[in-house]
Scaffold this active site. Structure first.
Site, mmCIF file in Angstrom:
data_model
loop_
_atom_site.group_PDB
_atom_site.id
_atom_site.type_symbol
_atom_site.label_atom_id
_atom_site.label_comp_id
_atom_site.label_asym_id
_atom_site.label_seq_id
_atom_site.Cartn_x
_atom_site.Cartn_y
_atom_site.Cartn_z
ATOM 1 C CB CYS A 1 -0.962 -0.005 1.172
ATOM 2 S SG CYS A 1 -1.996 -1.476 1.188
ATOM 3 C CG HIS B 1 -3.145 3.283 2.018
ATOM 4 N ND1 HIS B 1 -3.675 2.927 0.799
ATOM 5 C CD2 HIS B 1 -3.265 2.182 2.824
ATOM 6 C CE1 HIS B 1 -4.078 1.668 0.865
ATOM 7 N NE2 HIS B 1 -3.856 1.203 2.071
ATOM 8 C CG ASN C 1 -6.733 -0.841 1.390
ATOM 9 O OD1 ASN C 1 -6.021 -0.474 0.458
ATOM 10 N ND2 ASN C 1 -6.239 -1.264 2.530
HETATM 11 O O1 UT7 Z 1 -3.838 -1.402 3.413
HETATM 12 C C1 UT7 Z 1 -2.879 -1.598 4.416
HETATM 13 C C2 UT7 Z 1 -3.296 -0.984 5.613
HETATM 14 N N1 UT7 Z 1 -4.385 -1.730 6.203
HETATM 15 C C3 UT7 Z 1 -5.044 -1.155 7.169
HETATM 16 O O2 UT7 Z 1 -4.775 -0.029 7.456
HETATM 17 C C4 UT7 Z 1 -6.057 -1.953 7.975
HETATM 18 C C5 UT7 Z 1 -5.920 -1.599 9.418
HETATM 19 N N2 UT7 Z 1 -6.881 -2.262 10.301
HETATM 20 C C6 UT7 Z 1 -8.185 -1.941 10.278
HETATM 21 O O3 UT7 Z 1 -8.612 -1.124 9.499
HETATM 22 C C7 UT7 Z 1 -9.069 -2.571 11.303
HETATM 23 O O4 UT7 Z 1 -8.292 -3.264 12.252
HETATM 24 C C8 UT7 Z 1 -10.133 -3.528 10.709
HETATM 25 C C9 UT7 Z 1 -11.142 -2.732 9.940
HETATM 26 C C10 UT7 Z 1 -9.443 -4.536 9.808
HETATM 27 C C11 UT7 Z 1 -10.856 -4.275 11.833
HETATM 28 O O5 UT7 Z 1 -11.440 -3.351 12.725
HETATM 29 P P1 UT7 Z 1 -11.274 -3.575 14.288
HETATM 30 O O6 UT7 Z 1 -12.033 -2.502 14.945
HETATM 31 O O7 UT7 Z 1 -9.804 -3.672 14.583
HETATM 32 O O8 UT7 Z 1 -12.013 -4.941 14.514
HETATM 33 P P2 UT7 Z 1 -11.435 -6.298 15.131
HETATM 34 O O9 UT7 Z 1 -10.530 -6.969 14.172
HETATM 35 O O10 UT7 Z 1 -10.931 -6.036 16.519
HETATM 36 O O11 UT7 Z 1 -12.749 -7.137 15.248
HETATM 37 C C12 UT7 Z 1 -13.804 -6.725 16.135
HETATM 38 C C13 UT7 Z 1 -14.952 -7.709 15.985
HETATM 39 C C14 UT7 Z 1 -14.516 -9.167 16.110
HETATM 40 O O12 UT7 Z 1 -15.533 -9.851 16.808
HETATM 41 P P3 UT7 Z 1 -15.405 -10.168 18.387
HETATM 42 O O13 UT7 Z 1 -14.165 -11.007 18.499
HETATM 43 O O14 UT7 Z 1 -15.257 -8.827 19.042
HETATM 44 O O15 UT7 Z 1 -16.657 -10.873 18.679
HETATM 45 C C15 UT7 Z 1 -14.487 -9.651 14.675
HETATM 46 O O16 UT7 Z 1 -14.727 -11.030 14.571
HETATM 47 O O17 UT7 Z 1 -15.549 -7.571 14.694
HETATM 48 C C16 UT7 Z 1 -15.632 -8.876 14.081
HETATM 49 N N3 UT7 Z 1 -15.537 -8.696 12.624
HETATM 50 C C17 UT7 Z 1 -16.604 -8.493 11.841
HETATM 51 N N4 UT7 Z 1 -17.913 -8.403 12.113
HETATM 52 C C18 UT7 Z 1 -18.751 -8.183 11.106
HETATM 53 C C19 UT7 Z 1 -14.416 -8.677 11.855
HETATM 54 N N5 UT7 Z 1 -14.764 -8.471 10.576
HETATM 55 C C20 UT7 Z 1 -16.106 -8.339 10.538
HETATM 56 C C21 UT7 Z 1 -17.039 -8.103 9.512
HETATM 57 N N6 UT7 Z 1 -18.355 -8.028 9.848
HETATM 58 N N7 UT7 Z 1 -16.672 -7.935 8.231
#
Ligand code: UT7
Length: 329
Positions: A123, A256, A286
């Site tokens: 990225c 980005h 993204n």
């Molecule tokens: O391009 C390179 C750069 N990439 C980035 O910058 C990505 C950086 N990271 C992020 O943007 C975020 O970490 C994400 C958007 C990927 C995830 O957001 P988050 O707030 O960190 O969520 P998380 O991974 O902590 O997940 C929270 C909850 C989990 O459930 P529990 O364990 O709390 O019950 C996940 O299983 O959200 C759940 N979850 C979803 N729920 C519904 C993860 N993906 C989804 C989904 N729909 N698509």
């Protein structure tokens, strides 16, 4: 004895291209539900700011998107493909293992002779490629460069992993970078920390005629999120320091486009008002190396970025890589 006037590089034109197949969150939610994967528009919008993304159809490659974006940038710059003497494509989803996607783009543009190569910095690829092109122009190795970011991330997504498959999209953006007697590109700042190779990767490869290992995108989202917020602020301050400028002199911040929360956090830390942030993640998702030139082209074409404006471009992603390019228009 008088010294030769300093040589600089300037963005002479921008272009972009999105494949026509658009999937709203609702479309994707329906598609995933059919495979037993649960997600929602609310979750995607709240956690990422993404509302839609574009995906290529079968048989369409990164070079196809790159060529369209390149043609638009050439037209905007009033430049013929024959006049380009350097082509760099930033991509992590190349058409082939080799040759470079840049070589395929060169052929599709109907030109030959000039150096072409790909830059692989995920990225951060576009800010890496722009920095290399700027250096080659300033040292006299090139006079008119096509710098392109093009990705087909839909090819490497695991549609059983809801934590990643809702985040990415396909697309391409391009600029024509021309030699000039004033900057242009005012300052650049690139970094990487290979200790974090594993937090965002496609760990597979091809070997002996087979795919070896896992050929799909894997990400520790929280680890990437935390690193991204810190390094983007540091890099912004570094590049501004190199240019002898401060944040008040930045008209537009184009980070980005991965997650609106990372982008807003960076703007807040830099004390840049939200109105100066260019946001396309809502409409594009993204698009990795394509996200910055896509957002740049949108803001140039809708008249937000005008001659005299200063724009801060910032990439961050797999490697772990990050960097900034400060540009006067
Ligand atoms: O391009 C390179 C750069 N990439 C980035 O910058 C990505 C950086 N990271 C992020 O943007 C975020 O970490 C994400 C958007 C990927 C995830 O957001 P988050 O707030 O960190 O969520 P998380 O991974 O902590 O997940 C929270 C909850 C989990 O459930 P529990 O364990 O709390 O019950 C996940 O299983 O959200 C759940 N979850 C979803 N729920 C519904 C993860 N993906 C989804 C989904 N729909 N698509």
């Amino acid at each position: 004895m008088t010294s030769a006037p300093a040589r600089h590089s300037r963005i002479a034109g921008t272009g972009s291209y999105l494949p026509p197949r658009r999937l709203s969150n609702a479309d994707l939610v329906r598609q995933l539900a059919a495979q037993g994967i649960e997600t929602s528009d609310e979750w995607i919008v709240e956690r990422t700011g993404i509302r839609a993304r574009h995906f290529v159809d079968a048989g369409v490659n990164a070079s196809d998107l790159a060529v369209q974006a390149a043609r638009h940038a050439l037209e905007a710059a009033g430049c013929r493909a024959e006049d380009v003497d350097l082509i760099i494509v930033a991509t992590s989803t190349p058409d082939m293992v080799f040759p470079s996607t840049a070589a395929i783009v060169q052929r599709k543009l109907g030109v030959h002779g000039c150096p072409v190569f790909d830059v692989q910095a995920v990225c951060s690829g576009f800010v890496y490629a722009l920095t290399v092109a700027d250096a080659m122009i300033r040292t006299g190795s090139a006079s008119a460069a096509l710098v392109i970011g093009a990705e087909v991330f839909s090819r490497i997504l695991d549609f059983k992993d809801r934590g990643t498959c809702v985040l990415f999209g396909d697309g391409a953006g391009a600029v024509v970078l021309r030699a000039g007697d004033r900057p242009g590109i005012v300052a650049t700042d690139l970094h990487a920390d290979g200790r974090h190779v594993d937090i965002l990767c496609v760990p597979g490869t091809v070997s002996g005629g087979q795919v070896l290992g896992d050929p799909l995108l894997r990400m520790d989202g929280q680890a990437v999120f935390k690193l991204a917020v810190g390094v983007l602020e540091d890099s912004a301050r570094t590049v501004l320091g190199k240019a002898g400028r401060d944040t008040a002199q930045v008209d537009w911040l184009i980070p980005h486009q991965a997650n609106i929360r990372i982008m807003q956090a960076t703007a807040r830390k830099l004390k840049l008002p939200a109105e100066r942030l260019v946001v396309t993640v809502d409409a594009h998702g993204n698009t990795s190396a394509a996200s910055i030139p896509l957002a740049l082209d949108v803001a140039v074409r809708d008249g937000r970025i005008r001659p005299g404006h200063t724009v801060l471009l910032q990439g961050v992603g797999g490697g772990f890589t990050w960097g900034s390019v400060l540009v006067d228009f």
